[in-house]
Design a protein around this motif. Structure first.
Motif, PDB file in Angstrom:
ATOM      1  N   MET A 124       0.832  -1.192   0.000  1.00  0.00           N
ATOM      2  CA  MET A 124       0.000   0.000   0.000  1.00  0.00           C
ATOM      3  C   MET A 124       0.872   1.249   0.000  1.00  0.00           C
ATOM      4  SD  MET A 124      -1.052   2.642   2.204  1.00  0.00           S
ATOM      5  CE  MET A 124      -0.617   1.918   3.790  1.00  0.00           C
ATOM      6  N   GLY A 125       1.909   1.247   0.858  1.00  0.00           N
ATOM      7  CA  GLY A 125       2.830   2.377   0.892  1.00  0.00           C
ATOM      8  C   GLY A 125       3.581   2.561  -0.406  1.00  0.00           C
ATOM      9  N   SER A 126       3.962   1.461  -1.034  1.00  0.00           N
ATOM     10  CA  SER A 126       4.664   1.545  -2.312  1.00  0.00           C
ATOM     11  C   SER A 126       3.781   2.156  -3.386  1.00  0.00           C
ATOM     12  CB  SER A 126       5.127   0.147  -2.746  1.00  0.00           C
ATOM     13  OG  SER A 126       5.803   0.194  -3.988  1.00  0.00           O
ATOM     14  N   SER A 127       2.501   1.783  -3.414  1.00  0.00           N
ATOM     15  CA  SER A 127       1.581   2.365  -4.398  1.00  0.00           C
ATOM     16  C   SER A 127       1.445   3.873  -4.193  1.00  0.00           C
ATOM     17  CB  SER A 127       0.202   1.703  -4.291  1.00  0.00           C
ATOM     18  OG  SER A 127       0.268   0.345  -4.673  1.00  0.00           O
ATOM     19  N   LEU A 128       1.319   4.294  -2.941  1.00  0.00           N
ATOM     20  CA  LEU A 128       1.180   5.720  -2.660  1.00  0.00           C
ATOM     21  C   LEU A 128       2.465   6.481  -2.980  1.00  0.00           C
ATOM     22  CD1 LEU A 128      -0.891   5.666   0.652  1.00  0.00           C
ATOM     23  CD2 LEU A 128      -1.636   6.420  -1.610  1.00  0.00           C
ATOM     24  N   TYR A 156      16.615   8.740 -14.232  1.00  0.00           N
ATOM     25  CA  TYR A 156      15.499   9.329 -13.489  1.00  0.00           C
ATOM     26  C   TYR A 156      14.400   8.294 -13.247  1.00  0.00           C
ATOM     27  CZ  TYR A 156      11.534  12.376 -12.431  1.00  0.00           C
ATOM     28  OH  TYR A 156      10.448  12.960 -11.845  1.00  0.00           O
ATOM     29  N   THR A 157      14.093   7.497 -14.266  1.00  0.00           N
ATOM     30  CA  THR A 157      13.058   6.464 -14.122  1.00  0.00           C
ATOM     31  C   THR A 157      13.471   5.419 -13.089  1.00  0.00           C
ATOM     32  OG1 THR A 157      12.444   6.775 -16.441  1.00  0.00           O
ATOM     33  CG2 THR A 157      11.676   4.766 -15.367  1.00  0.00           C
ATOM     34  N   ILE A 158      14.721   4.995 -13.147  1.00  0.00           N
ATOM     35  CA  ILE A 158      15.224   4.016 -12.178  1.00  0.00           C
ATOM     36  C   ILE A 158      15.147   4.577 -10.765  1.00  0.00           C
ATOM     37  CG2 ILE A 158      17.284   2.771 -11.419  1.00  0.00           C
ATOM     38  CD1 ILE A 158      18.062   2.490 -14.363  1.00  0.00           C
ATOM     39  N   PHE A 159      15.495   5.846 -10.602  1.00  0.00           N
ATOM     40  CA  PHE A 159      15.438   6.483  -9.283  1.00  0.00           C
ATOM     41  C   PHE A 159      14.021   6.471  -8.735  1.00  0.00           C
ATOM     42  CE2 PHE A 159      14.339  10.391  -7.006  1.00  0.00           C
ATOM     43  CZ  PHE A 159      15.117  10.235  -5.862  1.00  0.00           C
ATOM     44  N   VAL A 160      13.042   6.843  -9.554  1.00  0.00           N
ATOM     45  CA  VAL A 160      11.645   6.905  -9.098  1.00  0.00           C
ATOM     46  C   VAL A 160      11.151   5.520  -8.701  1.00  0.00           C
ATOM     47  CG1 VAL A 160       9.275   7.353  -9.819  1.00  0.00           C
ATOM     48  CG2 VAL A 160      11.068   8.981 -10.406  1.00  0.00           C
ATOM     49  N   LEU A 161      11.365   4.529  -9.566  1.00  0.00           N
ATOM     50  CA  LEU A 161      10.851   3.190  -9.308  1.00  0.00           C
ATOM     51  C   LEU A 161      11.552   2.522  -8.129  1.00  0.00           C
ATOM     52  CD1 LEU A 161      10.373   1.856 -12.950  1.00  0.00           C
ATOM     53  CD2 LEU A 161       8.747   3.040 -11.476  1.00  0.00           C
ATOM     54  N   THR A 162      12.838   2.812  -7.951  1.00  0.00           N
ATOM     55  CA  THR A 162      13.581   2.233  -6.829  1.00  0.00           C
ATOM     56  C   THR A 162      13.167   2.879  -5.511  1.00  0.00           C
ATOM     57  OG1 THR A 162      15.486   1.815  -8.279  1.00  0.00           O
ATOM     58  CG2 THR A 162      15.876   1.770  -5.907  1.00  0.00           C
ATOM     59  N   THR A 163      13.078   4.192  -5.493  1.00  0.00           N
ATOM     60  CA  THR A 163      12.706   4.901  -4.269  1.00  0.00           C
ATOM     61  C   THR A 163      11.316   4.516  -3.795  1.00  0.00           C
ATOM     62  OG1 THR A 163      14.074   6.787  -4.960  1.00  0.00           O
ATOM     63  CG2 THR A 163      12.463   7.184  -3.215  1.00  0.00           C
ATOM     64  N   ARG A 165       9.972   1.798  -3.800  1.00  0.00           N
ATOM     65  CA  ARG A 165       9.972   0.504  -3.121  1.00  0.00           C
ATOM     66  C   ARG A 165      10.916   0.473  -1.921  1.00  0.00           C
ATOM     67  NH1 ARG A 165       8.169  -0.800  -8.117  1.00  0.00           N
ATOM     68  NH2 ARG A 165       6.642  -2.491  -8.168  1.00  0.00           N
ATOM     69  N   ILE A 166      12.007   1.214  -1.986  1.00  0.00           N
ATOM     70  CA  ILE A 166      12.967   1.200  -0.879  1.00  0.00           C
ATOM     71  C   ILE A 166      12.383   1.844   0.369  1.00  0.00           C
ATOM     72  CG2 ILE A 166      15.139   2.196  -0.067  1.00  0.00           C
ATOM     73  CD1 ILE A 166      16.357   1.624  -2.742  1.00  0.00           C
ATOM     74  N   VAL A 167      11.689   2.978   0.206  1.00  0.00           N
ATOM     75  CA  VAL A 167      11.135   3.679   1.372  1.00  0.00           C
ATOM     76  C   VAL A 167      10.219   2.765   2.196  1.00  0.00           C
ATOM     77  CG1 VAL A 167       9.656   5.580   2.126  1.00  0.00           C
ATOM     78  CG2 VAL A 167      11.375   5.980   0.359  1.00  0.00           C
ATOM     79  N   PRO A 168       9.245   2.065   1.590  1.00  0.00           N
ATOM     80  CA  PRO A 168       8.428   1.155   2.412  1.00  0.00           C
ATOM     81  C   PRO A 168       9.228  -0.002   3.006  1.00  0.00           C
ATOM     82  CG  PRO A 168       7.307   1.666   0.356  1.00  0.00           C
ATOM     83  CD  PRO A 168       8.706   2.171   0.216  1.00  0.00           C
ATOM     84  N   LEU A 169      10.217  -0.506   2.267  1.00  0.00           N
ATOM     85  CA  LEU A 169      11.000  -1.641   2.768  1.00  0.00           C
ATOM     86  C   LEU A 169      11.817  -1.286   4.005  1.00  0.00           C
ATOM     87  CD1 LEU A 169      12.256  -3.326  -0.534  1.00  0.00           C
ATOM     88  CD2 LEU A 169      10.693  -4.301   1.153  1.00  0.00           C
ATOM     89  N   LEU A 170      12.110  -0.016   4.203  1.00  0.00           N
ATOM     90  CA  LEU A 170      12.873   0.405   5.378  1.00  0.00           C
ATOM     91  C   LEU A 170      12.149   0.069   6.679  1.00  0.00           C
ATOM     92  CD1 LEU A 170      14.237   3.894   4.205  1.00  0.00           C
ATOM     93  CD2 LEU A 170      15.494   1.743   4.389  1.00  0.00           C
ATOM     94  N   SER A 204       1.872   5.455   9.112  1.00  0.00           N
ATOM     95  CA  SER A 204       0.839   6.328   8.548  1.00  0.00           C
ATOM     96  C   SER A 204       1.436   7.634   8.035  1.00  0.00           C
ATOM     97  CB  SER A 204      -0.236   6.622   9.604  1.00  0.00           C
ATOM     98  OG  SER A 204      -0.859   5.434  10.025  1.00  0.00           O
ATOM     99  N   VAL A 205       2.361   8.200   8.808  1.00  0.00           N
ATOM    100  CA  VAL A 205       2.963   9.488   8.420  1.00  0.00           C
ATOM    101  C   VAL A 205       3.832   9.330   7.182  1.00  0.00           C
ATOM    102  CG1 VAL A 205       4.584  11.290   9.126  1.00  0.00           C
ATOM    103  CG2 VAL A 205       2.858  10.468  10.735  1.00  0.00           C
ATOM    104  N   VAL A 206       4.715   8.339   7.192  1.00  0.00           N
ATOM    105  CA  VAL A 206       5.707   8.206   6.108  1.00  0.00           C
ATOM    106  C   VAL A 206       5.109   7.584   4.852  1.00  0.00           C
ATOM    107  CG1 VAL A 206       7.912   7.156   5.443  1.00  0.00           C
ATOM    108  CG2 VAL A 206       7.613   8.077   7.746  1.00  0.00           C
ATOM    109  N   LEU A 207       4.310   6.552   5.004  1.00  0.00           N
ATOM    110  CA  LEU A 207       3.821   5.816   3.837  1.00  0.00           C
ATOM    111  C   LEU A 207       2.504   6.346   3.286  1.00  0.00           C
ATOM    112  CD1 LEU A 207       4.656   2.102   4.701  1.00  0.00           C
ATOM    113  CD2 LEU A 207       6.045   3.829   3.552  1.00  0.00           C
TER     114      LEU A 207
END
Length: 362
Positions: A124-128, A156-163, A165-170, A204-207
């Motif tokens: 859910m966080g990754s989608s948002l 730029y595309t790689i950065f967007v798609l990677t970020t 997913r990485i943010v929720p995985l943290l 809730s705040v971050v994702l």
């Protein structure tokens, strides 16, 4: 007394394979009711239809884009990534809840209970975060197109798609992982334990809140820019380019709205009803709403992007029906503005060029 203590410890160490629905109920004394059979059967059927449609439509959209050279562009790579995210959400989260609705118990053990709980939040966080970062992308394309032409589109595309997913995985990097979830019989699903309120708030705040704020700020800036600049685009190509960019922006905005509409009711109700006093059937209804929302994105892609719609029809060998639909859409979308006939802009003019190509000249 020692014997009683040893028995209790033994029961606590029962393996996941033997952790049945009744044992779950015994460990959750606050939840003394479960959904009605009618609500579960109806909810399960709706969720099953939504699941099958979501898997089929997302897979079809992904295949149509990846096998069509003309569709391999930045915008569509974002769509493919969202489709993959939706497929994972349907398989991991919706499918397990669907099984619990049909069987009226959680029969796969605590390990999978924990995994499903975390992956539901992460996906859910990754989608948002996808929609939030795509909103920044739309802002750069529409408002800072000169800068956009200079940057590396692939990087730029790689950065967007990677970020995204990485943010929720943290959120998996924390010491209590593996002991955070429990099965709730009233909901027929696994949830985070009450002792992790700070973790839930941080999620809730971050994702949720952060990508939502990003999207709102970017979209307000985009439409202010468009309102001020639309009259300055006098050339037909520039006007069509701008209209196309706004259509793409609206498409991703609608994707974000569907995600929020699906998740927000469940999130709000769970945050208010912490003691689970509301009807179990009501929780079935909002869970079904979330499941249906998870399957709606391909409808948005197909209805708002003509090229994706055509590619999907071609894969299904429904080209003739597609052309009839296109003619009907053109007829209904044409209007009369200032005495001149106006039609929807062509999809062939947009910023979403192949990843190894340059942006269009303005």
């Amino acid at each position: 007394m020692d014997l009683l203590i040893n028995v209790m410890l033994t029961l606590q160490n029962i393996s996941d394979d033997n952790f049945t629905h009744d044992e779950f109920n015994n460990t959750n004394l606050s939840s003394n009711t479960t959904p009605s059979h009618l609500a579960l059967r109806f909810g399960a059927i709706v969720m099953l239809v939504a699941l099958l449609w979501g898997l089929f439509a997302n897979a079809l959209t992904t295949y149509s884009i990846l096998t069509n050279r003309d569709l391999k562009n930045i915008t569509n790579m974002f769509i493919v990534s969202l489709c993959i995210n939706d497929i994972m959400n349907l398989v991991i989260s919706n499918f397990m809840v669907l099984i619990s609705y049909f069987t009226m118990k959680w029969s796969t053990g605590l390990i999978l209970c924990e995994i499903v709980t975390h992956f539901t939040v992460l996906l859910m966080g990754s989608s948002l975060w996808h929609t939030g970062l795509i909103a920044i992308h739309r802002l750069i394309v529409v408002c800072f197109n000169g800068f956009y032409k200079k940057i590396s589109k692939r990087a730029y595309t790689i950065f967007v798609l990677t970020t995204a997913r990485i943010v929720p995985l943290l959120f998996l990097i924390q010491p209590h992982l593996g002991n955070m979830a429990h099965y709730e019989p009233k909901l027929l699903r696994c949830i985070i334990r009450k002792g992790f309120g700070l973790y839930t708030m941080f999620v809730s705040v971050v994702l949720m809140i952060m990508p939502s704020v990003m999207l709102i700020i970017c979209y307000v800036a985009i439409f202010i820019k468009v309102h001020r600049s639309s009259s300055a685009f006098r050339g037909k190509r520039k006007r069509e380019w701008l209209r196309r960019e706004i259509q793409i922006t609206k498409m991703f905005g609608l994707v974000f709205l569907v995600i929020v509409i699906g998740y927000l009711p469940y999130g709000i109700v769970r945050s208010i009803d912490k003691q689970l006093l509301l009807s179990a059937d009501f929780y079935v209804a909002i869970s079904v709403l979330y499941a249906v929302a998870n399957s709606c994105n391909p409808i948005i892609y197909g209805s708002m992007d003509r090229n994706i719609r055509r590619a999907c029809f071609q894969v299904l060998n429904l080209d003739n029906k597609c052309m009839k639909y296109e003619r009907k859409l053109r007829k209904s979308s044409s209007g009369n503005i200032n005495g001149q006939k106006s039609e929807i802009p062509s999809d062939e003019i947009n910023e979403a060029l192949p990843l190894n190509a340059n942006a269009p000249n303005k």
